[in-house]
Design an enzyme around this catalytic site. Structure first.
Site, short mmCIF file in Angstrom:
data_model
loop_
_atom_site.label_atom_id
_atom_site.label_comp_id
_atom_site.label_asym_id
_atom_site.label_seq_id
_atom_site.Cartn_x
_atom_site.Cartn_y
_atom_site.Cartn_z
N HIS A 318 7.34 0.54 4.94
CA HIS A 318 6.07 0.12 4.37
C HIS A 318 5.56 1.14 3.34
O HIS A 318 5.64 0.91 2.14
CB HIS A 318 5.07 -0.11 5.50
CG HIS A 318 3.77 -0.68 5.04
ND1 HIS A 318 2.64 -0.70 5.81
CD2 HIS A 318 3.39 -1.24 3.86
CE1 HIS A 318 1.64 -1.26 5.14
NE2 HIS A 318 2.08 -1.59 3.95
N HIS A 323 4.45 1.06 -1.32
CA HIS A 323 3.30 1.73 -1.94
C HIS A 323 3.71 2.93 -2.80
O HIS A 323 3.36 3.04 -3.97
CB HIS A 323 2.35 2.22 -0.85
CG HIS A 323 1.62 1.14 -0.15
ND1 HIS A 323 0.31 0.80 -0.43
CD2 HIS A 323 1.99 0.29 0.85
CE1 HIS A 323 -0.08 -0.19 0.35
NE2 HIS A 323 0.93 -0.52 1.14
N ILE A 660 -3.08 -4.23 -0.47
CA ILE A 660 -3.69 -3.76 0.77
C ILE A 660 -2.66 -2.90 1.49
O ILE A 660 -1.46 -3.12 1.33
CB ILE A 660 -4.17 -4.93 1.66
CG1 ILE A 660 -4.82 -4.43 2.96
CG2 ILE A 660 -3.03 -5.86 1.98
CD1 ILE A 660 -6.13 -3.76 2.78
#
Length: 660
Positions: A318, A323, A660
């Site tokens: 993740h 990101h 998000i």
């Protein structure tokens, strides 16, 4: 009229403007960046610690030879007094103003909610749960989080919690107390014992929250063995992590067998402690058993592996792969591609809000003593572990889904198979759906690129495009700049593959690992974020063995995260799994500039049509009872790559960007 121009085709009157705009965005390398500026530049991750206020929070700089890492957006704050390499932290983390959340997003959801959860809810939980080491005494006390909830001290502003998290604060009693009552996740709603079952443990490696770690064991000829391997990566961290209060670690390997039904069956878990503290190496293999002692040891071993899965998922699959690695593409695009550049326009929707959410992560989640360090097993070594994986495993070309599957030996090239790949587990929901989405994205990117670049010479001579890609490789990912695997942009095909990879990571890959977080980890025994107790067989003593013999459930509950760790993570996962009301889903709405160019408009309509068709494909697959990894009694259907969604925690919906 379409205002997209390749640099060589810029109308005379705009050439100077185009150059000046980029120079403004690049700024100079001096001084602290102020709110409202539009300057994009690079820095290392040197702002995660706060050594001036607490020496315990000193953290190594990530980025550079010692701890390779992607670069972040430069903020230029002064250095700390305690450590000249560390940048001071402040209440606001600069992001260029074009990257900031919109009023709707700030007002309704994500940023505001995340900040409030971290600022207000986490301290309130600490007040309600006084003992931070306190575990859950019974399984019924875990169930109570969803039934009775937790009484929180009243907040100074009446109705604050209800406004902030309406889905968690549904039960307000007589106005003197606020009750935090967690929603029952869909998995638990369908089958309250889902987390306990071996077949579900195995199924989730293919269609759960972290479906991109399972590998095929290539040394075995019949292609029936698969492995989750956290042995070599974790082993060097075991002794360091065991020095931290309230957490432990092993190196682990988990072996699965592919059954004739196409499902995986767990065969064995090997846990290893390296030689340490004057003790020799300890290693034990645990297997599913048909006697109570073996059954409980297997359950405990599984809890350790699930914690490994949870930590790897959050830090690597993740944070790092989506990101963190995407931020350099964004910074370079603003610095080197004019807003008139067609490739800037193609990528722009895929970069929306990512720098802002990453700044929030540096502020509250991945910082020293932030949520990741206090709730996940690597503790203060979390980001260092992330750097080791970036150094040893990350390579841009393997971020493309087909190459990732081949690299993990989960697929082999086969021109006669759909998508040109033969899957080693035919019913692998993440790969089955992911490859359809990959092809849909690639077709749209191909139509777009081929419209603007009729031949290779236009790509080679496009100075903005080449400057962007060179900067991504040599500055944004500077610690990998000499790697031979970086693609070079020489042909339209090179560009299509590169752009498809970036877009897939920002949309499909991120959706697959993000929006199921509350569904799969909201009931935390399914995905405990840390293990707090060693296996009872590692260094057994009479007292421990007596407890294990008489109350094995207590050992499992003590191994699980503490009450404060579990409830904090659950509240944050609820926020992170939520779609904002202003979410923009992949291919749903056309960018205004594209409507003015008939060929691009037509290509987008085809893109949108294929995504709608894909929703039906997913529904059909979930209804097919032959596909046992996404269908069955009590099984949550696999919808994480379904393109569109309503707002809220839905377990589906693929936004354009990492928002998000």
């Amino acid at each position: 009229m379409d205002m997209s121009y390749l640099p060589s085709e810029t109308p005379n009157g705009l050439t100077k403007l185009r150059k000046e705009e980029l120079e403004t965005l690049q700024g100079n390398d001096n001084g602290e960046r102020k709110k409202g500026e539009r300057i994009y530049d690079y820095d290392v991750y040197n702002d995660l610690g706060n050594p001036d206020s607490d020496p315990e929070t000193a953290r190594p700089v990530l980025g550079g030879e010692e701890h390779p890492y992607p670069r972040r957006c430069r903020t230029g704050r002064p250095r700390t007094e305690s450590d000249p390499l560390t940048e001071t932290r402040s209440s606001s983390f600069y992001v260029p103003r074009d990257e900031e959340f919109s009023e709707i997003k700030m007002g309704t959801f994500s940023a505001k909610t995340l900040k409030s959860v971290l600022h207000a809810l986490v301290p309130s939980l600490s007040t309600a749960i006084v003992d931070s080491d306190l575990g859950f005494p019974f399984f019924s006390s875990i169930d109570a989080l969803f039934n009775e909830g937790i009484n929180l001290p009243p907040f100074k502003k009446q109705g604050f919690w209800k406004d902030l998290l309406p889905n968690l604060f549904r039960a307000i009693t007589d106005g003197t107390k606020d009750v935090l009552k967690f929603e029952t996740p869909d998995t638990m709603e369908r089958d309250r014992f889902f987390w306990f079952r071996d077949e579900e443990f195995a199924r989730q490696t293919l269609s759960g929250l972290n479906p991109c770690c399972i590998k095929m064991v290539t040394a075995v000829k019949d292609h029936k063995l698969f492995i989750l391997d956290y042995h070599d990566l974790f082993l060097p961290f075991v002794s360091k992590i065991r020095e931290l209060k309230g957490t432990t670690l092993y190196g682990s390997r988990t072996l699965f067998f592919l059954t004739h039904e196409g499902t995986l069956r767990p065969l064995a878990i090997e846990l290893t402690r390296p030689p340490m503290d004057g003790k020799p190496q300890w290693k034990q293999v645990f297997r599913p058993a048909w006697h109570s002692t073996g059954v409980w040891l297997w359950r405990l071993a599984k809890a350790h592996v699930l914690a490994h899965e949870a930590g790897y998922h959050q830090l690597i699959s993740h944070w790092l792969r989506t990101h963190c690695c995407t931020e350099p593409y964004i910074i370079a695009a603003h610095r080197q591609l004019s807003e008139m550049h067609p490739i800037y326009r193609l990528l722009h929707p895929h970069f929306r809000y990512t720098m802002e959410i990453n700044a929030l992560a540096r502020q509250y989640l991945i910082n020293a003593k932030g949520i990741i360090e206090t709730s996940f097993f690597p503790g203060k070594y979390s980001m260092e572990l992330s750097s080791v994986v970036y150094d040893q495993e990350w390579r841009f070309d393997y971020e493309a889904l087909p190459k990732d599957l081949i690299n993990r030996a989960m697929a082999v090239e086969d021109p006669s198979a759909p998508h040109g790949l033969k899957l080693m587990v035919e019913d692998y929901p993440y790969a089955n759906d992911g490859l359809v989405l990959w092809d849909i994205i690639k077709e749209w990117v191909s139509d777009y690129v081929n419209h603007y670049y009729s031949d290779s010479s236009l790509i080679v001579s496009d100075n903005e495009l080449q400057a962007w890609w060179t900067e991504v490789r040599t500055v944004g990912h500077a610690d990998k700049k000499d790697e031979p695997w970086w693609p070079v942009l020489k042909t339209p095909q090179d560009l299509i593959e590169t752009l498809t990879t970036i877009i897939w990571i920002a949309s499909g890959h991120h959706a697959a690992v993000n929006f199921g977080q509350y569904t799969y980890a909201g009931y935390f025994p399914n995905r405990p974020t840390t293990a707090r107790m060693n296996m009872p067989t590692e260094d057994p003593n009479d007292e421990l063995l007596k407890l294990f013999w008489e109350k094995p459930e207590v050992i499992l509950l003590t191994t699980f995260p503490s009450q404060i760790q579990a409830t904090t993570v659950m509240a944050i996962l609820d926020v992170l799994s939520n779609h904002s009301p202003d979410e923009e889903y992949l291919g749903q709405q056309i960018e205004p500039a594209w409507t003015e160019e008939p060929a691009i408009n037509a290509a987008f309509l085809k893109f949108n049509g294929r995504l709608k068709e894909f929703e039906g494909i997913i529904d059909g697959r979930n209804a097919d009872n032959k596909l046992k990894n996404r269908n069955g009694a009590g099984v949550v259907p696999y919808e994480l790559l379904k393109p569109f969604s309503d707002p809220g925690v839905t377990g589906k919906g693929v936004p354009y960007s990492i928002s998000i």
